[in-house]
Design an enzyme around this catalytic site. Structure first.
Site, PDB file in Angstrom:
ATOM      1  N   TRP A 164       0.827  -1.217   0.000  1.00 37.74           N
ATOM      2  CA  TRP A 164       0.000   0.000   0.000  1.00 37.74           C
ATOM      3  C   TRP A 164       0.862   1.269   0.000  1.00 37.74           C
ATOM      4  O   TRP A 164       0.521   2.260   0.634  1.00 37.74           O
ATOM      5  CB  TRP A 164      -0.978   0.011   1.178  1.00 37.74           C
ATOM      6  N   HIS A 165       1.984   1.227  -0.716  1.00 42.01           N
ATOM      7  CA  HIS A 165       2.882   2.380  -0.814  1.00 42.01           C
ATOM      8  C   HIS A 165       2.940   2.884  -2.258  1.00 42.01           C
ATOM      9  O   HIS A 165       4.003   3.143  -2.796  1.00 42.01           O
ATOM     10  CB  HIS A 165       4.282   2.000  -0.319  1.00 42.01           C
ATOM     11  N   GLN A 166       1.784   3.054  -2.878  1.00 41.19           N
ATOM     12  CA  GLN A 166       1.726   3.507  -4.263  1.00 41.19           C
ATOM     13  C   GLN A 166       2.361   4.889  -4.384  1.00 41.19           C
ATOM     14  O   GLN A 166       2.105   5.773  -3.561  1.00 41.19           O
ATOM     15  CB  GLN A 166       0.268   3.555  -4.735  1.00 41.19           C
TER      16      GLN A 166
END
Length: 538
Positions: free
Chosen positions: A473-475
């Site tokens: 979840w580190h876009q």
């Protein structure tokens, strides 16, 4: 909390609520600055600009309030995934993940990702910030200056460390209190296999080869202290800061090549609001490039394909997509151990090869099983823990594509995880190191044994990796800062080729930082506000 403090908090909450009700009921047609997105960067930008009482700031947020137990109790973060506080983005089916289609959760609401994440505060490695400085040509993005900003914004609650930590800032940071014995075992296991341990992960540990430490978290008195709570909420009683929730930004409006405001949708009505000084996009690495493209800023061919008139040809918009990809390895507890804090209290960074000058592997211990959709079928223990470990510096790059001219239509995300063979090589090393840690002597009092992946080799291991891969979840990186033809913003975060428009969020990263991204996004917000104030004498 004392009775006096409780009374003061109630008085402030009522004052802030009444103030925002008045301001949003009397929405103006024009503000000095319109900030789009109340996440980890946008909250910082809006607060810093509103510190000048002469500057009228409007903050638009598509989501709603953070007043929910699923937000404020850090242990409940998983319950937000797939719910109303999640944008619900989906990546396209990926042949490099055996055709799987991953959910790319991103926070929607006040605080953005900082309201639904694992609350970990990880600053990034020295090499990340020096790379930002190199790419942008601006030494102010370099590690030494960024370290000074971190000291200035932190209110550090751990052992004093004045070289690396500050105590007077808005961001309450503390080591995970009373961590689980399984977190202590993680540090002992690291020492056992030759990885150094540190008092905290945001100092010396991230200036060299890496190491292991108890995580720093944004939790205060057992409650989530998001970047919205740290920066923006204390300013909600001010007359010059308007925070409008439920406002979906459709596009930026222009007069010629100057941004003059934004068009947004709220309660079924499309509204335009003006910005006399600047518009700031802080919508995240999927929504920000999407809004840029719907505003006519992007690749000429991509916009022409869906019939959007071109304002500025910037082929890098929506390109260079990066994320940390993880491969969970799971162990079964000998006896159940309840998760503590957010359920992630120990972290480790290390190198897959000794010749590297910085860590390229990221490990976060999760105190419960975290299988993927595919690995769940291999058998998940009822009670266990996961080494949520993956690639800190992936080589693979993805891109975003519009599905059509309608701003409400979803965007296609070709994440392309593991598309570069180098990432598979690093992933194999990552899983091997996971197994060495989890099977170390330090864990033997707590675990019955390894649940997955076990002794897999060759094609069987590759199959497991492709089936196990999930997002961290580190876009990031889809509107990157730099000076080449694929760059979207300059060192001041100004969008190339137009005036009055900046981007301030994880999309401007030239490469994803080593570790969780909310702390770097706070720096991006600080730097954006600083450059805007300087440019306009604010």
């Amino acid at each position: 909390m004392t009775d006096v403090a409780s009374s003061e908090e109630r008085d402030f909450s009522m004052r802030a609520r009444d103030n925002q009700a008045r301001l949003t009921a009397g929405l103006q047609s024009r503000y000095d600055v319109v900030v789009c997105g109340a996440g980890a960067s946008g909250s910082v930008v809006a607060r810093r600009l509103a510190e000048n009482p002469q500057v009228q700031v409007l903050l638009l947020e598509a989501g709603g309030s953070d007043e929910a137990e699923s937000v404020l109790d850090p242990a409940l973060w998983p319950t937000n995934l797939g719910g109303e506080r999640d944008w619900g983005f989906q990546a396209e089916p990926n042949p490099h993940l055996n055709g799987r289609q991953l959910a790319l959760s991103m926070g929607k609401g006040l605080g953005g990702g900082s309201s639904i994440n694992v609350a970990v505060w990880a600053r990034g490695h020295r090499s990340d910030w020096d790379f930002f400085a190199l790419e942008s040509g601006d030494p102010a993005w370099g590690y030494e200056n960024v370290l000074d900003i971190y000291r200035r914004i932190e209110n550090w609650q751990g052992a004093p460390d004045p070289k690396f930590r500050g105590t007077g800032g808005p961001v309450w940071v503390q080591p995970a209190p009373d961590p689980s014995p399984i977190a202590g075992a993680m540090l002992d296991a690291a020492s056992e296999i030759g990885i150094p341990t540190f008092e905290h992960p945001n100092g010396r540990m991230m200036e060299g080869d890496g190491g292991a430490a108890i995580s720093d978290i944004l939790v205060r008195n057992g409650r989530r202290h998001s970047l919205y709570r740290a920066y923006l909420r204390p300013w909600l009683d001010r007359p010059n800061l308007t925070v409008l929730t439920g406002a979906f930004v459709r596009r930026v409006m222009f007069d010629g090549r100057r941004a003059t405001g934004v068009e947004f949708l709220r309660d079924g009505q499309v509204t335009t609001v003006g910005a006399s000084t600047e518009v700031v996009l802080s919508l995240g690495a999927i929504q920000t490039p999407k809004v840029l493209m719907h505003s006519g800023i992007g690749d000429r061919e991509e916009l022409g394909r869906v019939g959007i008139p071109l304002l500025q040809h910037l082929p890098g918009v929506g390109r260079n997509f990066q994320d940390h990809v993880s491969f969970g390895c799971t162990w079964e507890y000998a006896e159940p151990i309840a998760p503590r804090n957010s359920g992630s209290e120990a972290t480790l960074y290390w190198k897959s090869r000794p010749d590297l000058d910085a860590p390229d592997l990221l490990f976060c211990q999760v105190e419960f099983p975290v299988p993927s959709d595919r690995t769940a079928a291999r058998g998940v223990p009822a009670h266990g823990w996961t080494m949520f470990a993956g690639l800190a510096q992936p080589v693979s790059r993805g891109r975003l594509r519009l599905r059509g001219p309608d701003p409400l239509a979803s965007v296609a995300v070709d994440a392309d995880f593991l598309s570069d063979p180098a990432d598979m090589t690093t992933a194999r090393t990552c899983v091997e190191l996971c197994r060495a840690l989890g099977n170390a002597r330090a864990f033997r009092p707590f675990v019955r044994g390894e649940a997955m992946p076990g002794e897999l080799k060759g094609e069987a291991l590759d199959l497991y990796i492709r089936d196990a891969a999930v997002t961290y979840w580190h876009q990031s990186c889809t509107a990157k800062m730099g000076r080449d033809e694929m760059s979207v913003v300059d060192s001041t975060l100004k969008v190339y080729g137009v005036d009055g428009l900046r981007v301030a969020d994880g999309s401007i990263m030239p490469r994803v930082t080593t570790g969780n991204t909310q702390a770097p996004c706070a720096i991006i917000g600080e730097r954006a506000a600083e450059t805007i104030r300087k440019a306009h004498g604010l």
